[in-house]
Design an enzyme around this catalytic site. Structure first.
Site, PDB file in Angstrom:
ATOM      1  N   HIS A 251     -21.295  12.558 -25.588  1.00 55.54           N
ATOM      2  CA  HIS A 251     -21.039  11.637 -26.699  1.00 55.54           C
ATOM      3  C   HIS A 251     -20.787  10.209 -26.242  1.00 55.54           C
ATOM      4  O   HIS A 251     -20.954   9.267 -27.001  1.00 55.54           O
ATOM      5  CB  HIS A 251     -19.868  12.135 -27.547  1.00 55.54           C
ATOM      6  CG  HIS A 251     -18.632  12.420 -26.762  1.00 55.54           C
ATOM      7  ND1 HIS A 251     -18.550  13.484 -25.907  1.00 55.54           N
ATOM      8  CD2 HIS A 251     -17.452  11.771 -26.676  1.00 55.54           C
ATOM      9  CE1 HIS A 251     -17.353  13.488 -25.340  1.00 55.54           C
ATOM     10  NE2 HIS A 251     -16.675  12.452 -25.787  1.00 55.54           N
TER      11      HIS A 251
ATOM     12  N   PHE B 137      -8.577  18.768 -25.016  1.00 53.40           N
ATOM     13  CA  PHE B 137      -9.359  17.573 -25.315  1.00 53.40           C
ATOM     14  C   PHE B 137     -10.624  17.561 -24.450  1.00 53.40           C
ATOM     15  O   PHE B 137     -10.713  18.282 -23.464  1.00 53.40           O
ATOM     16  CB  PHE B 137      -8.521  16.304 -25.111  1.00 53.40           C
ATOM     17  CG  PHE B 137      -9.204  15.107 -25.710  1.00 53.40           C
ATOM     18  CD1 PHE B 137      -9.468  15.054 -27.075  1.00 53.40           C
ATOM     19  CD2 PHE B 137      -9.637  14.059 -24.923  1.00 53.40           C
ATOM     20  CE1 PHE B 137     -10.146  13.974 -27.630  1.00 53.40           C
ATOM     21  CE2 PHE B 137     -10.301  12.969 -25.473  1.00 53.40           C
ATOM     22  CZ  PHE B 137     -10.553  12.930 -26.827  1.00 53.40           C
ATOM     23  N   ASP B 138     -11.590  16.703 -24.831  1.00 52.95           N
ATOM     24  CA  ASP B 138     -12.925  16.805 -24.215  1.00 52.95           C
ATOM     25  C   ASP B 138     -12.944  16.612 -22.698  1.00 52.95           C
ATOM     26  O   ASP B 138     -13.565  17.378 -21.981  1.00 52.95           O
ATOM     27  CB  ASP B 138     -13.925  15.867 -24.909  1.00 52.95           C
ATOM     28  CG  ASP B 138     -13.516  14.408 -24.893  1.00 52.95           C
ATOM     29  OD1 ASP B 138     -12.394  14.108 -24.458  1.00 52.95           O
ATOM     30  OD2 ASP B 138     -14.319  13.557 -25.313  1.00 52.95           O
TER      31      ASP B 138
ATOM     32  N   TYR C 113       0.841  -1.206   0.000  1.00 51.96           N
ATOM     33  CA  TYR C 113       0.000   0.000   0.000  1.00 51.96           C
ATOM     34  C   TYR C 113       0.872   1.250   0.000  1.00 51.96           C
ATOM     35  O   TYR C 113       0.606   2.215  -0.720  1.00 51.96           O
ATOM     36  CB  TYR C 113      -0.910   0.004   1.235  1.00 51.96           C
ATOM     37  CG  TYR C 113      -1.919   1.123   1.220  1.00 51.96           C
ATOM     38  CD1 TYR C 113      -3.196   0.925   0.707  1.00 51.96           C
ATOM     39  CD2 TYR C 113      -1.584   2.396   1.682  1.00 51.96           C
ATOM     40  CE1 TYR C 113      -4.115   1.956   0.663  1.00 51.96           C
ATOM     41  CE2 TYR C 113      -2.493   3.432   1.647  1.00 51.96           C
ATOM     42  CZ  TYR C 113      -3.766   3.213   1.136  1.00 51.96           C
ATOM     43  OH  TYR C 113      -4.666   4.234   1.095  1.00 51.96           O
TER      44      TYR C 113
ATOM     45  N   ALA D  55      -0.174  13.416 -23.033  1.00 50.02           N
ATOM     46  CA  ALA D  55      -0.613  12.048 -23.373  1.00 50.02           C
ATOM     47  C   ALA D  55       0.214  11.428 -24.508  1.00 50.02           C
ATOM     48  O   ALA D  55       0.534  10.245 -24.481  1.00 50.02           O
ATOM     49  CB  ALA D  55      -2.091  12.070 -23.753  1.00 50.02           C
TER      50      ALA D  55
ATOM     51  N   LYS E 144      -1.761   6.239 -23.397  1.00 50.10           N
ATOM     52  CA  LYS E 144      -1.333   6.447 -24.783  1.00 50.10           C
ATOM     53  C   LYS E 144       0.171   6.173 -24.842  1.00 50.10           C
ATOM     54  O   LYS E 144       0.590   5.033 -24.977  1.00 50.10           O
ATOM     55  CB  LYS E 144      -1.655   7.877 -25.241  1.00 50.10           C
ATOM     56  CG  LYS E 144      -3.143   8.130 -25.492  1.00 50.10           C
ATOM     57  CD  LYS E 144      -3.900   8.511 -24.268  1.00 50.10           C
ATOM     58  CE  LYS E 144      -5.298   9.003 -24.552  1.00 50.10           C
ATOM     59  NZ  LYS E 144      -6.108   9.130 -23.336  1.00 50.10           N
TER      60      LYS E 144
ATOM     61  N   ASP F 129      -0.238  18.917 -21.468  1.00 52.64           N
ATOM     62  CA  ASP F 129      -1.082  17.724 -21.459  1.00 52.64           C
ATOM     63  C   ASP F 129      -0.310  16.744 -22.337  1.00 52.64           C
ATOM     64  O   ASP F 129      -0.310  16.839 -23.560  1.00 52.64           O
ATOM     65  CB  ASP F 129      -2.463  18.057 -22.033  1.00 52.64           C
ATOM     66  CG  ASP F 129      -3.361  16.831 -22.121  1.00 52.64           C
ATOM     67  OD1 ASP F 129      -2.835  15.698 -22.020  1.00 52.64           O
ATOM     68  OD2 ASP F 129      -4.572  16.995 -22.303  1.00 52.64           O
TER      69      ASP F 129
END
Ligand code: PM9
Length: 456
Positions: free
Chosen positions: A448, A122-123, A70, A215, A256, A213
């Site tokens: 979406h 991004f969304d 843990y 990714a 990604k 960001d």
């Protein structure tokens, strides 16, 4: 000369094309939203490159070595040293995925009413900014909106507009700058090093933090090496270090370019106070700082994935496959975002289906038809994804209506790509028969993923 992939296949997963009448039933049952399909009803799945890649034998072996303690897990320290090695930042915490990282970091940076300005958010990122009371502002170069313009860095921030926005609103109205590498919404388009340096100068001028960001950071670095003058001789690792040296920190969906099926990261270059606040906020949301929502084995696989993804031979095969599909589509006369990006071919559905207006979602209409044609699942990136103005409830018109053919990493071969290209070419030949769609039911946020649709 053809340069083959720098790996061979050790395990295979069977896939099956269900007959067309069954595809029609499945699609009706899914209310014409491809997120609602079962994956067993999909032949080639190009919905996303997120968490859908194949791990290497080293990563699978790493799963067995995962330390599930843990607190103080060895796998956490392996991840930390891999992150320090690749990114050069001092502090890291894991998160269960990219949006988990956003959820922990953003409330520490955004005061209600403040803007977060970037190339194109991004969304999920946009949703997290808005959920924290912020306003997500896109400031990408105008070339990004012209799919036939061959600009090599269509993910770049429009520096003049950025400065204008800050000057007009005042820097106190801006929470931070956020540059997405590569810029997913514009078509997986890269951001150049010189543009990142310019954004850094703007951040310094107005005393604003700059985050990435990250990714698809490695794909971005590969494009810099291939397309940016003066960077040809640099290694991918050097370029990655340079990119991250310009930022104060980053969030990353590791699903990604982490080459893993689940995971995320927050990195902080040197601000110890922010790091302490991130650690404190992580505990109630994602978990204790040495696991942050991940199993020890996930952290072990990510530590290894970060080392594999910066191998140039891997990136050459990866981006080469996306280029291969792009070329096949162009040869068939299909309009796509050019040059092709790093993780997907973005088909210009607006040009493909000029008879379908944005209110009838041409990208979604094309996704439906492609699934019916060939069992290929792709995703709309356009007005359906963009949604409604939160203040007025009016449908926003996306400047680009895309069908994204997103290629998972190390999963499909080029004969799969040939099949996809031939199937889309068949739809293209009878494109005037493709019908638009309407929304029957939708949730308020990120509609979406779950909305129900019908054919017009
Ligand atoms: N991107 C994608 O398919 C997965 C969600 S939509 C099917 O492109 C960026 C640039 C992303 C992204 C996810 C996230 C969120 C943040 N930034 O999905 O939460 O492309 O790990 O990451 C998806 P998570």
């Amino acid at each position: 000369m053809i340069i083959p992939e720098p790996y061979r296949i050790k395990a295979v997963e069977p896939i099956r094309l269900i007959p067309r009448p069954e595809r029609e039933i499945k699609l009706r049952q899914a209310h014409y939203n491809l997120f609602n399909l079962r994956s067993e009803d999909v032949f080639i799945d190009l919905l996303t490159d997120s968490g859908t890649g194949a791990m290497s034998d080293c990563q699978w072996a790493g799963l067995m070595r995962g330390d599930e303690a843990y607190a103080g897990s060895r796998s956490y320290y392996n991840l930390e040293s891999s992150c320090r090695d690749v990114f050069g930042h001092r502090y890291f915490v894991p998160a269960h995925q990219g949006r988990g990282a956003e959820n922990v970091l953003f409330p520490l940076l955004i005061k209600p009413g403040q803007m977060v300005i970037g190339n194109m958010h991004f969304d999920t990122t946009r949703a997290h900014i808005e959920l924290k009371g912020g306003q997500a502002v896109d400031c990408v170069v105008p070339e990004a909106y012209d799919t036939s313009d061959g600009h090599p860095f269509k993910g770049n921030v429009d520096i003049n507009r950025l400065e204008g926005l800050i000057d007009r609103n005042g820097p106190q109205k801006v929470a931070f700058l956020l540059v997405t590498v590569t810029c997913n919404s514009a078509g997986g388009q890269p951001v150049s090093l010189s543009n990142l340096r310019q954004v850094r100068r703007v951040a310094d001028k107005y005393n604003l933090p700059l985050f990435l960001d990250a990714a698809r950071f490695a794909e971005n670095a590969y494009f810099i090496k291939k397309r940016e003058q003066g960077c040809e001789a640099k290694s991918i690792r050097e370029i990655v270090r340079e990119m991250f040296s310009l930022a104060d920190g980053f969030t990353m969906s590791a699903k990604k370019d982490g080459l893993v099926n689940i995971g995320g990261l927050i990195g902080i270059k040197e601000n110890r106070d922010l790091y302490n606040r991130v650690r404190a906020n992580l505990v109630p949301i994602e978990g204790f700082p040495t696991y942050g929502g991940l199993a020890g084995r996930d952290m072990e696989a990510l530590a290894l994935g970060l080392q594999e993804v910066v191998e140039e031979s891997y990136l050459q095969a990866r981006v080469g496959q996306v280029e291969y599909l792009g070329k096949r589509l162009l040869d068939a006369g299909i309009p796509i975002q050019q040059p092709v990006g790093g993780h997907a071919v973005f088909v210009d559905a607006g040009k493909f289906l000029p008879h379908i207006p944005y209110r009838q979602f041409p990208g979604q209409a094309l996704a439906i038809d492609l699934y019916l044609e060939a069992g290929v699942r792709a995703v709309e990136i356009g007005s359906f994804l963009l949604g409604r103005d939160p203040a007025t409830g009016v449908q926003i018109r996306s400047p680009l209506e895309f069908l994204r053919l997103t290629i998972p990493r190390r999963v499909y071969t080029n004969s799969h790509m040939d099949y996809v290209a031939e199937s889309l070419a068949a739809v293209h030949r009878r494109r005037d028969k493709v019908r638009g769609v309407r929304i029957v039911e939708e949730p308020e946020v990120l509609r979406h993923f779950t909305a129900r649709l019908d054919l017009l």
